[in-house]
Write a protein that holds these residues in place. Sequence first.
Motif, mmCIF file in Angstrom:
data_model
loop_
_atom_site.group_PDB
_atom_site.id
_atom_site.type_symbol
_atom_site.label_atom_id
_atom_site.label_comp_id
_atom_site.label_asym_id
_atom_site.label_seq_id
_atom_site.Cartn_x
_atom_site.Cartn_y
_atom_site.Cartn_z
ATOM 1 N N SER A 189 0.852 -1.194 0.000
ATOM 2 C CA SER A 189 0.000 0.000 0.000
ATOM 3 C C SER A 189 0.885 1.240 0.000
ATOM 4 C CB SER A 189 -0.900 -0.007 1.240
ATOM 5 O OG SER A 189 -0.109 0.095 2.423
ATOM 6 N N SER A 190 0.260 2.400 -0.227
ATOM 7 C CA SER A 190 1.020 3.660 -0.194
ATOM 8 C C SER A 190 1.002 4.260 1.208
ATOM 9 C CB SER A 190 0.409 4.658 -1.185
ATOM 10 O OG SER A 190 -0.968 4.832 -0.912
ATOM 11 N N GLY A 191 0.180 3.683 2.094
ATOM 12 C CA GLY A 191 0.035 4.221 3.451
ATOM 13 C C GLY A 191 -1.271 3.725 4.028
ATOM 14 N N VAL A 192 -1.968 4.601 4.767
ATOM 15 C CA VAL A 192 -3.192 4.185 5.451
ATOM 16 C C VAL A 192 -4.366 4.037 4.473
ATOM 17 C CG1 VAL A 192 -4.693 4.692 7.453
ATOM 18 C CG2 VAL A 192 -2.323 5.425 7.476
ATOM 19 N N HIS A 193 -4.193 4.516 3.236
ATOM 20 C CA HIS A 193 -5.270 4.529 2.242
ATOM 21 C C HIS A 193 -6.467 5.315 2.799
ATOM 22 C CE1 HIS A 193 -3.562 1.149 -0.565
ATOM 23 N NE2 HIS A 193 -2.763 2.181 -0.414
ATOM 24 N N SER A 194 -7.682 4.755 2.851
ATOM 25 C CA SER A 194 -8.823 5.572 3.303
ATOM 26 C C SER A 194 -9.674 4.875 4.340
ATOM 27 C CB SER A 194 -9.696 5.950 2.091
ATOM 28 O OG SER A 194 -8.934 6.659 1.153
ATOM 29 N N ASN A 195 -9.036 4.095 5.211
ATOM 30 C CA ASN A 195 -9.792 3.358 6.227
ATOM 31 C C ASN A 195 -9.197 3.561 7.610
ATOM 32 O OD1 ASN A 195 -9.583 1.365 3.627
ATOM 33 N ND2 ASN A 195 -11.633 1.713 4.412
ATOM 34 N N GLY A 196 -10.063 3.553 8.590
ATOM 35 C CA GLY A 196 -9.592 3.626 9.979
ATOM 36 C C GLY A 196 -9.281 5.032 10.452
ATOM 37 N N TYR A 197 -9.729 6.047 9.726
ATOM 38 C CA TYR A 197 -9.337 7.419 10.078
ATOM 39 C C TYR A 197 -10.010 7.953 11.338
ATOM 40 C CZ TYR A 197 -5.963 8.307 6.499
ATOM 41 O OH TYR A 197 -4.807 8.268 5.756
ATOM 42 N N SER A 198 -11.102 7.350 11.775
ATOM 43 C CA SER A 198 -11.666 7.771 13.063
ATOM 44 C C SER A 198 -10.691 7.380 14.174
ATOM 45 C CB SER A 198 -13.047 7.150 13.278
ATOM 46 O OG SER A 198 -13.931 7.657 12.287
ATOM 47 N N LEU A 199 -10.070 6.196 14.025
ATOM 48 C CA LEU A 199 -9.044 5.772 14.990
ATOM 49 C C LEU A 199 -7.756 6.588 14.798
ATOM 50 C CD1 LEU A 199 -8.049 3.932 17.237
ATOM 51 C CD2 LEU A 199 -7.597 2.152 15.549
ATOM 52 N N VAL A 200 -7.368 6.830 13.553
ATOM 53 C CA VAL A 200 -6.165 7.655 13.280
ATOM 54 C C VAL A 200 -6.299 9.012 13.964
ATOM 55 C CG1 VAL A 200 -4.907 8.924 11.472
ATOM 56 C CG2 VAL A 200 -5.572 6.538 11.075
ATOM 57 N N ARG A 201 -7.458 9.655 13.822
ATOM 58 C CA ARG A 201 -7.647 10.994 14.381
ATOM 59 C C ARG A 201 -7.613 10.956 15.903
ATOM 60 N NH1 ARG A 201 -12.641 11.501 12.714
ATOM 61 N NH2 ARG A 201 -12.960 13.503 13.747
ATOM 62 N N LYS A 202 -8.121 9.885 16.490
ATOM 63 C CA LYS A 202 -8.074 9.718 17.953
ATOM 64 C C LYS A 202 -6.614 9.583 18.413
ATOM 65 C CE LYS A 202 -11.389 8.437 21.180
ATOM 66 N NZ LYS A 202 -11.786 9.794 21.381
ATOM 67 N N ILE A 203 -5.819 8.826 17.645
ATOM 68 C CA ILE A 203 -4.405 8.617 18.007
ATOM 69 C C ILE A 203 -3.622 9.931 17.856
ATOM 70 C CG2 ILE A 203 -2.267 7.427 17.318
ATOM 71 C CD1 ILE A 203 -4.131 4.974 16.617
ATOM 72 N N VAL A 204 -3.910 10.690 16.790
ATOM 73 C CA VAL A 204 -3.241 11.997 16.608
ATOM 74 C C VAL A 204 -3.579 12.917 17.785
ATOM 75 C CG1 VAL A 204 -3.163 14.089 15.180
ATOM 76 C CG2 VAL A 204 -3.045 11.834 14.093
ATOM 77 N N GLU A 205 -4.828 12.870 18.222
ATOM 78 C CA GLU A 205 -5.251 13.673 19.390
ATOM 79 C C GLU A 205 -4.442 13.265 20.623
ATOM 80 O OE1 GLU A 205 -9.459 13.958 21.496
ATOM 81 O OE2 GLU A 205 -9.669 13.988 19.297
ATOM 82 N N LEU A 206 -4.294 11.949 20.827
ATOM 83 C CA LEU A 206 -3.496 11.433 21.953
ATOM 84 C C LEU A 206 -2.053 11.904 21.883
ATOM 85 C CD1 LEU A 206 -4.464 7.647 22.343
ATOM 86 C CD2 LEU A 206 -4.646 9.411 24.099
ATOM 87 N N SER A 207 -1.518 11.962 20.654
ATOM 88 C CA SER A 207 -0.100 12.324 20.476
ATOM 89 C C SER A 207 0.155 13.800 20.799
ATOM 90 C CB SER A 207 0.343 12.043 19.033
ATOM 91 O OG SER A 207 -0.131 13.068 18.162
ATOM 92 N N GLY A 208 -0.925 14.614 20.744
ATOM 93 C CA GLY A 208 -0.771 16.046 21.014
ATOM 94 C C GLY A 208 -0.151 16.825 19.863
ATOM 95 N N LEU A 209 0.090 16.166 18.724
ATOM 96 C CA LEU A 209 0.730 16.834 17.583
ATOM 97 C C LEU A 209 -0.297 17.556 16.718
ATOM 98 C CD1 LEU A 209 3.164 13.977 16.456
ATOM 99 C CD2 LEU A 209 3.827 16.140 17.546
#
Length: 357
Positions: A189-209
Amino acid sequence: MSEHGKNGLTYSDAGVDIDAGNLMVEKIKPLVRSTRRPGADVEIGGFGGLFDLKAAGFNDPILVAANDGVGTKLKVAIEAGKHDTVGVDLVAMCVNDLVVQAAEPLLFLDYFATGKLDPDQGAAIVAGIAEGCRQAGCALIGGETAEMPGMYREGDYDLAGFAVGAAERGELLPKADAAEGDVILGLASSGVHSNGYSLVRKIVELSGLGWDAQAPFDAEKTLGEALLEPTKIYVKPLLKAIRETGAIKALAHITGGGFPENIPRVLPKTLAAEIDLAAIPVKPVFKWLASVGGVAEREMLRTFNCGVGMVLVVAPDQADAVADVLTAEGETVVRLGRMIARTEGAAGVAYQGSLGL
């Protein structure tokens, strides 16, 4: 004089700007034209788009249709202010679902809805859609732009895509001859493609970035750019491999639901895919998501592609020939495992080893 005459309300007072819509149409006309192909001489503005199957070279075609959206990856684009790649995702999610059935994508239509139309933002989105269509070899023959104040908050928008492809009668996948011992190949794949972004956004929130921070897993990009990496479009390499080798028995597009949900969709109930997790080329983005979010391996496998966006089932004596065609077309091909007998009630995917997280 009636109440309305006195108030003199217009559509633009209600929040809909017809001029902005017309301006966007003018901006996207050259983009749409760039997606011409045999069968579609692309010009927008009519009430419906036309396609000539004979001119596309088909004799006795079966039509295959698919539709999809981009999910909450759109929130990342909106918050990061980068709108030129989600259109590629929109096309990819539809056309990759066509090619797994051995269908050649022919035409594409999009639906773009927003609270307040910004013609530049709209044109950037359509530029991505046109780019995806060129990569897939299909024509963008029409679409709908809807300005809906009160339905979407300002700045928010949604996208839906509709693709139609064709295959000659008798050439559709999956074939009925998948067998125990068949080889399972994966395309990177080229990366995350277009799935799981609700979880991705939650993880980015956790990271504080913030979206403009440097991506911890990619020194060249901001976090927003890295997570907006568009979905890979596998259409042309796969069609070439299907047509040149005739050896592909089944294909599965790894989208929402990951490996356990998508692979069994193309297998007979008597077979399961045995996957060697150590063979998966796990991209750094997935290692970062798993570690920051504390996401367990099985949860990763059913939420993300983990590094493999497309799975192929091939007879053992043909695996190298298929891999050679795909590698020559620029794909990264890995040997993921083999087909095994499935006992009644067992899962359609069995795992060996562990993911390189």
